[in-house]
Design an enzyme around this catalytic site. Structure first.
Site, PDB file in Angstrom:
ATOM      1  N   ASP A  91       0.872  -1.166   0.000  1.00  0.00           N
ATOM      2  CA  ASP A  91       0.000   0.000   0.000  1.00  0.00           C
ATOM      3  C   ASP A  91       0.916   1.224   0.000  1.00  0.00           C
ATOM      4  O   ASP A  91       1.713   1.408   0.928  1.00  0.00           O
ATOM      5  CB  ASP A  91      -0.841  -0.070   1.292  1.00  0.00           C
ATOM      6  CG  ASP A  91      -1.701   1.160   1.502  1.00  0.00           C
ATOM      7  OD1 ASP A  91      -1.463   2.189   0.833  1.00  0.00           O
ATOM      8  OD2 ASP A  91      -2.596   1.088   2.355  1.00  0.00           O
ATOM      9  N   ASN A 118       3.669   5.858  -9.584  1.00  0.00           N
ATOM     10  CA  ASN A 118       2.564   5.933 -10.537  1.00  0.00           C
ATOM     11  C   ASN A 118       1.184   5.783  -9.898  1.00  0.00           C
ATOM     12  O   ASN A 118       0.200   6.285 -10.431  1.00  0.00           O
ATOM     13  CB  ASN A 118       2.770   4.839 -11.596  1.00  0.00           C
ATOM     14  CG  ASN A 118       1.531   4.596 -12.432  1.00  0.00           C
ATOM     15  OD1 ASN A 118       1.252   5.354 -13.358  1.00  0.00           O
ATOM     16  ND2 ASN A 118       0.772   3.564 -12.094  1.00  0.00           N
ATOM     17  N   TYR A 191      -8.343  15.560  -6.618  1.00  0.00           N
ATOM     18  CA  TYR A 191      -7.394  14.992  -7.594  1.00  0.00           C
ATOM     19  C   TYR A 191      -6.467  16.082  -8.146  1.00  0.00           C
ATOM     20  O   TYR A 191      -5.244  15.928  -8.170  1.00  0.00           O
ATOM     21  CB  TYR A 191      -8.184  14.327  -8.727  1.00  0.00           C
ATOM     22  CG  TYR A 191      -7.326  13.627  -9.750  1.00  0.00           C
ATOM     23  CD1 TYR A 191      -6.908  12.311  -9.563  1.00  0.00           C
ATOM     24  CD2 TYR A 191      -6.919  14.270 -10.921  1.00  0.00           C
ATOM     25  CE1 TYR A 191      -6.119  11.661 -10.502  1.00  0.00           C
ATOM     26  CE2 TYR A 191      -6.139  13.637 -11.861  1.00  0.00           C
ATOM     27  CZ  TYR A 191      -5.744  12.330 -11.654  1.00  0.00           C
ATOM     28  OH  TYR A 191      -4.957  11.694 -12.588  1.00  0.00           O
TER      29      TYR A 191
HETATM   30  C1  BGC Z   1      -7.365  11.524 -15.221  1.00  0.00           C
HETATM   31  C2  BGC Z   1      -8.335  11.031 -16.278  1.00  0.00           C
HETATM   32  C3  BGC Z   1      -8.672  12.143 -17.238  1.00  0.00           C
HETATM   33  C4  BGC Z   1      -7.442  12.841 -17.764  1.00  0.00           C
HETATM   34  C5  BGC Z   1      -7.753  14.046 -18.628  1.00  0.00           C
HETATM   35  C6  BGC Z   1      -6.182  12.156 -15.898  1.00  0.00           C
HETATM   36  O1  BGC Z   1      -5.253  12.579 -14.959  1.00  0.00           O
HETATM   37  O2  BGC Z   1      -6.970  10.449 -14.411  1.00  0.00           O
HETATM   38  O3  BGC Z   1      -9.509  10.546 -15.666  1.00  0.00           O
HETATM   39  O4  BGC Z   1      -9.403  11.594 -18.340  1.00  0.00           O
HETATM   40  O5  BGC Z   1      -6.627  13.255 -16.679  1.00  0.00           O
HETATM   41  O6  BGC Z   1      -8.725  14.879 -18.078  1.00  0.00           O
END
Ligand code: BGC
Length: 293
Positions: A91, A118, A191
């Protein structure tokens, strides 16, 4: 962990589908790599590309039976191609497990030359509904996991020193970032924040470690066809909308990123330090401005 005792199976010349490849002729010959999150998607392609370039690769996967089975299949495919890999469950948010993984590379293959941090996840939600758990999980895996992986690698690189017969650098750290290290992403604030963090983690470590001959870079993929973004390409409607964002006119394949990472890790990229190599078919070129604005 029992996995430490892992031994590379000897290759029998009679086992038909395994073709040994000549040593030293490939860009990553005699190098050892760890790829986190390598049991699926972009990680699998990176592990496969590094192995094809001659590296011995630790295929990291989450410690659960499904990821273990996926990683076994990845390792099996790499071996069938005549290349070298073995699985390691860890993990990436767990300090001890990440250290054990870096140590396993040294125990199994004698060194560590390349760390590809990654592993990554998404947990989309409008901000007013984003739970603290969803925020923390994404930051934990994508950013803290990248930190732990990079630190474990840097420790080995520094104690190992330069291996001039193997590479001009004393080690290479490569993060899988994203175009969302600089493109804002509504409903994916966790994210995008994690990838923005990865960008400055990468640059800060590159500045810190370059004098010690360790190269740190990122690859920043755009839309690559993997399970993480299946909703964005599985239906015709979604795919058409996605293609509007990609001037080059195709969704990326995991190999597009795998090959870029194999190059970044090689001495052909020896002067590349502290860079995000964008692999996105032009997604980050503001395509909606073409003929507008
Ligand atoms: C994400 C994807 C997305 C892409 C472009 C990536 O970092 O994981 O889900 O399609 O960016 O937006």
């Amino acid at each position: 962990m029992a996995d430490h005792a892992y031994r590379e199976p000897s290759r029998s010349p009679s086992s038909g589908d395994v073709r040994p490849k000549p040593e030293n002729s490939r860009s990553l010959s005699r190098q050892v790599a760890v790829v986190t999150g390598a049991s699926s998607g972009i990680g699998t392609a990176i592990a496969t590309a590094l192995a094809a370039a001659g590296a011995s690769v630790i295929v990291n996967h989450r410690p659960n039976p499904r990821s273990a089975a996926e990683a076994d299949a990845v390792v099996e495919a790499i071996r069938r191609a005549g290349d070298t890999a073995s699985p390691f469950p860890a993990d990436v948010t767990d300090e001890a497990q990440v250290e054990a993984m870096a140590e396993a590379a040294v125990e199994r293959y004698g060194a560590l030359d390349i760390m590809v941090a990654n592993a990554g996840i998404e947990q989309a939600a409008p901000i007013e509904e984003m739970s603290l758990a969803a925020w923390r999980q994404v930051i934990d895996v994508n950013l803290t996991g990248a930190f732990l992986s990079a630190r474990a690698a840097a420790r080995r690189f520094l104690s190992q020193g330069l291996r001039p017969d193997v590479s001009r650098a004393a080690g290479k750290i490569i993060f899988t970032s994203s175009v969302h290290e600089f493109i804002p992403w509504a409903f994916q604030a966790n994210y995008a924040a994690s990838k923005g963090g990865v960008m400055l983690l990468m640059k800060s470590l590159a500045q810190e470690l370059a004098p010690r001959r360790i190269r740190v870079n990122s690859v920043a993929p755009g839309a690559i066809r993997t399970p993480i973004n299946a909703d964005a390409w599985q239906s015709d409607e979604a795919r058409d909308a996605l293609l509007e964002l990609i001037p080059y006119g195709r969704i990326g394949a995991p190999d597009d990123v795998g090959r870029a990472v194999a190059w970044l890790a090689s001495d052909d990229a020896d002067y590349i330090v502290g860079t995000s190599l964008v692999a996105d078919g032009g997604m980050s070129l503001y395509p909606s401005f073409r003929g507008a604005g």
